[in-house]
Design an enzyme around this catalytic site. Sequence first.
Site, PDB file in Angstrom:
ATOM      1  N   HIS A   1      -4.187   5.947   3.154  1.00  0.00           N
ATOM      2  CA  HIS A   1      -4.690   4.656   2.683  1.00  0.00           C
ATOM      3  C   HIS A   1      -3.970   3.471   3.326  1.00  0.00           C
ATOM      4  O   HIS A   1      -4.597   2.520   3.803  1.00  0.00           O
ATOM      5  CB  HIS A   1      -4.550   4.608   1.167  1.00  0.00           C
ATOM      6  CG  HIS A   1      -5.360   3.559   0.493  1.00  0.00           C
ATOM      7  ND1 HIS A   1      -4.894   2.294   0.270  1.00  0.00           N
ATOM      8  CD2 HIS A   1      -6.605   3.598  -0.039  1.00  0.00           C
ATOM      9  CE1 HIS A   1      -5.813   1.589  -0.366  1.00  0.00           C
ATOM     10  NE2 HIS A   1      -6.864   2.362  -0.579  1.00  0.00           N
TER      11      HIS A   1
ATOM     12  N   SER B   1     -11.220  -1.116  -1.067  1.00  0.00           N
ATOM     13  CA  SER B   1      -9.934  -1.061  -0.373  1.00  0.00           C
ATOM     14  C   SER B   1     -10.086  -1.321   1.113  1.00  0.00           C
ATOM     15  O   SER B   1      -9.194  -1.865   1.757  1.00  0.00           O
ATOM     16  CB  SER B   1      -9.290   0.319  -0.549  1.00  0.00           C
ATOM     17  OG  SER B   1      -8.605   0.414  -1.751  1.00  0.00           O
TER      18      SER B   1
ATOM     19  N   ASP C   1       0.835  -1.192   0.000  1.00  0.00           N
ATOM     20  CA  ASP C   1       0.000   0.000   0.000  1.00  0.00           C
ATOM     21  C   ASP C   1       0.874   1.249   0.000  1.00  0.00           C
ATOM     22  O   ASP C   1       1.970   1.237  -0.556  1.00  0.00           O
ATOM     23  CB  ASP C   1      -0.929  -0.024   1.229  1.00  0.00           C
ATOM     24  CG  ASP C   1      -2.300   0.544   0.919  1.00  0.00           C
ATOM     25  OD1 ASP C   1      -2.369   1.750   0.612  1.00  0.00           O
ATOM     26  OD2 ASP C   1      -3.288  -0.195   0.985  1.00  0.00           O
TER      27      ASP C   1
END
Length: 1015
Positions: free
Chosen positions: A300, A625, A203
């Site tokens: 994220h 996600s 990520d």
Amino acid sequence: MTYPQEGSRVQDTSVHGRGVRGRSPASRLAAAVALATSLLIGQGLAAPAWAAADPPAEDAPSLDAGRYIVMLKDRPVAAYTGGVEGIPGTAVANGKLDAGSAESQRYSAHLESQQTRLAAAEGVAIRDSYTLAVNGFSAELSAEQANSLAKDGSVLAVVKDSLHKIDYSSTEFLGLPGSGGVWAEHFGGEANAGKGTVVGVLDTGYTPGNPFLAGQQVKPLSGAPVVGEPYLSPANQITMLKADGSTFAGVCEAGDQFAGTECNGKVIGARYYDEAFKAIVPPTLRSSKETFSPLDINNHGSHTASTAAGNSDVSQAVGGRDFGKGSGVAPAAKLAIYKVCWEGASPATTGCFASSGVEAIEDAIRDGVDVLSYSISGTNNSTVDPVSIAFLNAAAAGIFVAASAGNSGPAASTVNHAAPWMTSVAASTHSSSLRGTVELSSGEKFAGASIMATEVADAPIALAATLKTAEALEANAALCAPGTLDPAKTAGRIVVCDRGVVDRTAKSLTVSQAGGVGMVLVNLTPNSLDVDLHSIPTVHVEDPAIKEAVAAEAGLTASLVSTDTTGQDPPPVPQIAGFSSRGPTLAANSDLLKPDIAAPGVGVLAAVSPVGSNGQNFGFLSGTSMAAPHIAGFGALLLGKNALWSPAAVKSAMMTTAYDLVDAEGNPVHDVFAQGAGQIDPARIATPGLVYDAGPSDWLGFLQGQGHQLGVAPVAAKDVNLPSIAIGGLTGTQTVTRTVTALTAGSYSADVDIPGITAEVTPDVLTLKEGEKATFTVQFTNSGATLDAFVGGSLTWSSDETAVRSPVAIRSVTAVAPAVVNASSAGGSGSVVIPVTSGSPEPIDVTVKGLAKANSTAISLVPGPYTGIKDAANDVQVVNVPAGSSLARFAVNSANPAADFDLYVVSPAGLLYPGATPAANEAVSIKDPVAGDWKVTANLFASPGNAATAASVDVMILAGDAGNLTLSPNPLTIENGASGELTASWTGLEAGNWTGLMTFGTGPSTQLNVAVTAQ
């Protein structure tokens, strides 16, 4: 930074990868070729261009110059079972691969020598060599080198190093915490939930200071190693004995603002992969905030890592509002961070390069992770790309892989990650508590999503378009685009903004900067409701009727209240998120069912980066996600308890115990293309009863069955031993085969429920001891299902103890016939016999269009690389395709069958359709082509002695039916499932090349090409 919907809580588009999807396979691949070089990736991923060693002629792309990953056919270390003299196999049947063994090192050196020889033969300089998860290398290639390597018999695929995009308390909803929760009931309590496992997260990095990711300082070993307790090795490397008896050894890699000492008892490894990003994205196109280290500047990566395996009992507050305690799914598991995604100065240069992903997966295998979480985009039409193949070999090494399904829903056939060795995860809702209300002075109330800490009482309310500046376009003002609202009109008002185009939080900032005191965000079409941290009090509503109510009454005021005051029941959960990508997958003729499973992915609260969230440590994000790391966490829970379960067994346990989601009224909905097997059920995953196990032989056999020559026995996609069943083209009766392994002894009875489909299971009762396997078949026959449309259902094995349910999707088709038939005719009359298998119990009407004659242009070329179509080039034909045309066919026919011509066609919109295989002749056919000017050119890739070679370029546009082609019989009267013949006859044709089209009912088509010679 905005990752288009895939992982962004603010980017406001639910389209992912448009411009590539929804077209023919050739155009999808070609679009990727055209887009990848400039990184003009629009709303998301440009699917990577790839060239299989033996591709269908009309689907093969031509490759331009650039950075590529070249994958060889010989198996990498993780999948090598022997065959090279003097080097025994390195693949493991159970447990984890020992990448440091002498055998692994010798075989790795053998692969590197093969790669070196191949590269040297083409004059290629290898940048990075991969041998563990992928047998291949990355390199800068000229167009000539790329195309030559793609045609080499030892090469599996040549893939552009494409830029992928990131995809976007749930543990309370899932019933994990508490004395009676799932942790306590099935996994030894939160202190043991996932203990002895490591979750690797590919990520944007992580935030070391976040409480979810905090841990004790790791110290040198004192005494014997203890499962799940990290220690420093004599080489000062964080090491941990795992539940499966193997050892994880992590690397904490120093970089910008990261000393390499930040790893701890929770995060026991942190690496980063910036080489591809630096090589391709120049400094002027990078974000000034980006740090070349494991640090997360986006949110994220911190969010996905903490969702999967963040610490338990963490106090969370967002925007000054307390949201109680939160936990990761597997709080006792450890984390290894692999930063592969980077922040550009714009969305076009932001993302995750495939080569970085491959390198990270190799390191993750070497380090010894048990689970990989991958919330990054992929393709919806292929299972062969470097990252997918790397994940295959990670799974072969015993690693469970969870990946986001994509955020391009609710459109069909948008789901990513079709490979059977991966678990693709859809996103569902999980909470109805984060609600607010817009109370109008007219008495109407509109509830929606909100986390506002303060309320607004009795303020004037107006539509944003009525508050625009004199210069702003009304459409932009309605979206609350930056700078479009007039402060003199906006001050003191609540502003109603349309959802779309502009980041959601940027809209509230626009309102705030213009003096507004609150915002109402309105969905104009069905979509998710998101709980973003806005600049001013905001309620996000799904009913566009609020706009009519505000427009209908002058002087209206409103209040924004932080609770739902409508008195109506909250929306039922779990529902599938509107943005969650849907099946059927376009890969493997839709004989695979994707997505696999659903998990919470809307308004998930977890860790974020202060750099990316204005100083916040926690935040709500939405997307698949957020769903994928939930499943990764459950993988860690299962492997912590059952250390020797295979990745396929873990996947099966989750899928066969899942349950149906609900619709807006709360009714169960068995939509297999939205939810896969259904919503994850934590209370049942540890006791699935039966599992559908699989391994490398299944997956390599699948690839062999897809036409990739790997020298193994082929396995049809429909027969891969998955806990789901899909048949994309059912005619007559078709059979699938599955094998189950009993984890719980018992007698299991089969039941199949598929509307309009009759299914016979043999045997239909399985009496098994613990550990015993049994193989069964299922025969499917259409008994009333609509033709050329999918129908979903289920296969369930039930015992006294449990029910083991698999999702099923079947599409009965009108007929199966060759997509293209080539024929020749001496003179103007002739015929050809076409084999047809019927899928209809009724006579099949066949529609005819054609035949139309091709215009032919003679050319003569010398060998050389393809340099692209240029407007001024004298060898480019411009072909006008009129509106309503049903087919456009472009072909190059060589006078020398030993030559290798390639063909390139560009649409009016600039999409490249290539025909570039190791063949003398090439053809590109486009059904229902768009009207306008198309450009066509040919290139001579090679010829005997490099001699100039003559050819013709043929262009045929099929608009209507010329009446010169007849079919017999028509209608077709062939019994369902039986094969017969259709005779196509023509008359009155001049010498030349002709093309027609035959359509079977509402289903597939066959293109007929006839070469007519003079009598």
